[in-house]
Scaffold this motif. Structure first.
Motif, short mmCIF file in Angstrom:
data_model
loop_
_atom_site.label_atom_id
_atom_site.label_comp_id
_atom_site.label_asym_id
_atom_site.label_seq_id
_atom_site.Cartn_x
_atom_site.Cartn_y
_atom_site.Cartn_z
N PHE A 23 -5.70 -0.38 9.30
CA PHE A 23 -5.98 -1.79 9.60
C PHE A 23 -6.87 -2.38 8.50
N PRO A 24 -6.84 -3.71 8.33
CA PRO A 24 -7.61 -4.36 7.26
C PRO A 24 -9.11 -4.22 7.48
N TYR A 25 -9.83 -4.19 6.36
CA TYR A 25 -11.29 -4.16 6.39
C TYR A 25 -11.78 -5.10 5.30
N GLY A 26 -12.42 -6.18 5.71
CA GLY A 26 -12.83 -7.18 4.73
C GLY A 26 -11.61 -7.89 4.15
N GLU A 27 -11.79 -8.46 2.97
CA GLU A 27 -10.71 -9.24 2.37
C GLU A 27 -9.70 -8.39 1.61
N THR A 28 -10.14 -7.25 1.07
CA THR A 28 -9.23 -6.50 0.20
C THR A 28 -9.07 -5.02 0.55
N SER A 29 -9.86 -4.51 1.46
CA SER A 29 -9.83 -3.07 1.73
C SER A 29 -9.06 -2.73 3.01
N LEU A 30 -8.80 -1.45 3.18
CA LEU A 30 -8.15 -0.93 4.38
C LEU A 30 -8.96 0.23 4.93
N ILE A 31 -8.89 0.41 6.24
CA ILE A 31 -9.40 1.62 6.88
C ILE A 31 -8.20 2.34 7.48
N SER A 32 -8.10 3.62 7.19
CA SER A 32 -6.95 4.40 7.65
C SER A 32 -7.41 5.67 8.34
N ARG A 33 -6.89 5.91 9.54
CA ARG A 33 -7.14 7.17 10.23
C ARG A 33 -5.96 8.09 10.00
N CYS A 34 -6.26 9.28 9.51
CA CYS A 34 -5.22 10.24 9.17
C CYS A 34 -5.45 11.56 9.90
N PHE A 35 -4.37 12.22 10.24
CA PHE A 35 -4.42 13.57 10.78
C PHE A 35 -4.18 14.50 9.60
N GLY A 72 -8.47 18.00 10.30
CA GLY A 72 -8.21 17.28 11.54
C GLY A 72 -8.18 15.78 11.29
N LYS A 73 -8.64 15.00 12.26
CA LYS A 73 -8.61 13.54 12.14
C LYS A 73 -9.77 13.07 11.27
N VAL A 74 -9.43 12.30 10.24
CA VAL A 74 -10.43 11.79 9.29
C VAL A 74 -10.15 10.31 9.05
N SER A 75 -11.21 9.51 8.96
CA SER A 75 -11.07 8.09 8.64
C SER A 75 -11.43 7.86 7.18
N PHE A 76 -10.61 7.05 6.52
CA PHE A 76 -10.81 6.75 5.10
C PHE A 76 -10.96 5.25 4.89
N ILE A 77 -11.72 4.88 3.87
CA ILE A 77 -11.72 3.50 3.41
C ILE A 77 -11.03 3.47 2.06
N TYR A 79 0.91 3.94 0.60
CA TYR A 79 0.65 5.32 1.00
C TYR A 79 0.06 5.42 2.41
N PHE A 80 -0.57 4.34 2.85
CA PHE A 80 -1.32 4.39 4.10
C PHE A 80 -0.66 3.61 5.23
N GLN A 81 0.67 3.49 5.14
CA GLN A 81 1.42 2.96 6.27
C GLN A 81 1.53 4.05 7.34
N PRO A 82 1.42 3.69 8.62
CA PRO A 82 1.56 4.70 9.68
C PRO A 82 2.83 5.52 9.52
N LEU A 83 2.71 6.81 9.69
CA LEU A 83 3.78 7.80 9.60
C LEU A 83 3.94 8.37 8.19
N SER A 84 3.23 7.82 7.21
CA SER A 84 3.34 8.35 5.85
C SER A 84 2.83 9.79 5.80
N HIS A 85 3.59 10.65 5.12
CA HIS A 85 3.21 12.04 4.91
C HIS A 85 2.70 12.15 3.48
N ILE A 86 1.39 12.38 3.33
CA ILE A 86 0.76 12.27 2.02
C ILE A 86 -0.07 13.52 1.69
#
Length: 230
Positions: A13-25, A30-35, A49-56
């Motif tokens: 989901f969006p964070y601020g004007e230009t960033s994203l926050i992504s929760r990944c398994f 385990g589960k980690v949140s990234f900015i 790369y950080f669309q849901p379901l992406s395998h990265i």
């Protein structure tokens, strides 16, 4: 500490004007949140790369006291090309991601469940397993991985009664095969609409019992309608 791990994106989901926050398994942590700073800017190419379901494959410098880890490098491991053409598959996989996000704790590794999740997505991509069976199988595996392996001989736990799994012609047999990882022995054409409803409701009640507020998951309500359809 530098962490290099495979991951599947659960939610972004969006964070601020230009960033994203992504929760990944992630497989290792385990589960980690990234900015992902600047991911929404036109010159930044990391957002896909950080669309849901992406395998990265993701590399980051883990800071234990930081809630949001900072990505150093990311690449695709697999690109799913066929799943998006099926509304049923997309609906069920979106629910699987939400279930996974809801039940996992932060920084609590479950490498076996991670591998199973990747296998499930591969089944959907290749069409090698019926979507209903893949979805039910993942529910069974998640419960087992979290320490709640289903015992079909015990329909009552601490006064909580589960639905009778044997009300359909083949519902009990299907559940037995799912729990014992014998999906290949299930003939899906023999699974009636009544069987589907019984299996879906039984697994749903198991999840509701073991995970508080599970019944509040919105995508799962839609998934149940899909699972119970003809």
């Amino acid at each position: 500490m530098i962490v290099n791990t495979t991951a599947i994106v659960l939610k972004t989901f969006p964070y601020g004007e230009t960033s994203l926050i992504s929760r990944c398994f992630t497989k290792e942590k385990g589960k980690v949140s990234f900015i992902i700073r600047g991911a929404q800017s036109k010159k930044n190419l990391t957002a896909p790369y950080f669309q849901p379901l992406s395998h990265i494959q993701i590399i980051y410098n883990e800071k234990e006291k930081r809630d949001l880890q900072i990505v150093s490098k990311v690449n695709f491991v697999d690109i799913w090309l066929k799943i998006s053409s099926s509304l049923k598959k997309m609906t069920l996989l979106q629910s699987i991601l939400e279930i996974t996000d809801f039940t996992l704790e932060i920084n609590d590794p479950h490498p076996t469940l991670f591998t199973i999740l990747i296998d499930i997505v591969s089944y959907f991509e290749k069409g090698s397993v019926e979507p209903n069976l893949a979805f039910w199988f993942y529910e069974c595996e998640l419960l087992s991985e979290m320490g709640f392996r289903i015992d079909l001989t015990n329909n009552k736990i601490n006064g909580y009664s589960f639905p009778d799994p044997d009300e359909g012609e083949n519902s009990l047999k299907v559940l037995q095969h799912l729990i014992n990882r014998r999906v290949d022995q299930i003939i899906f054409d023999n699974v009636s609409k009544k069987d589907k409803k019984i299996i879906s409701n039984y697994l749903y009640q198991q999840l509701c019992y073991h995970f508080e507020r599970f019944d509040h998951l919105k995508s799962f309500k839609v998934a149940r309608d899909v699972l119970n359809s003809v």
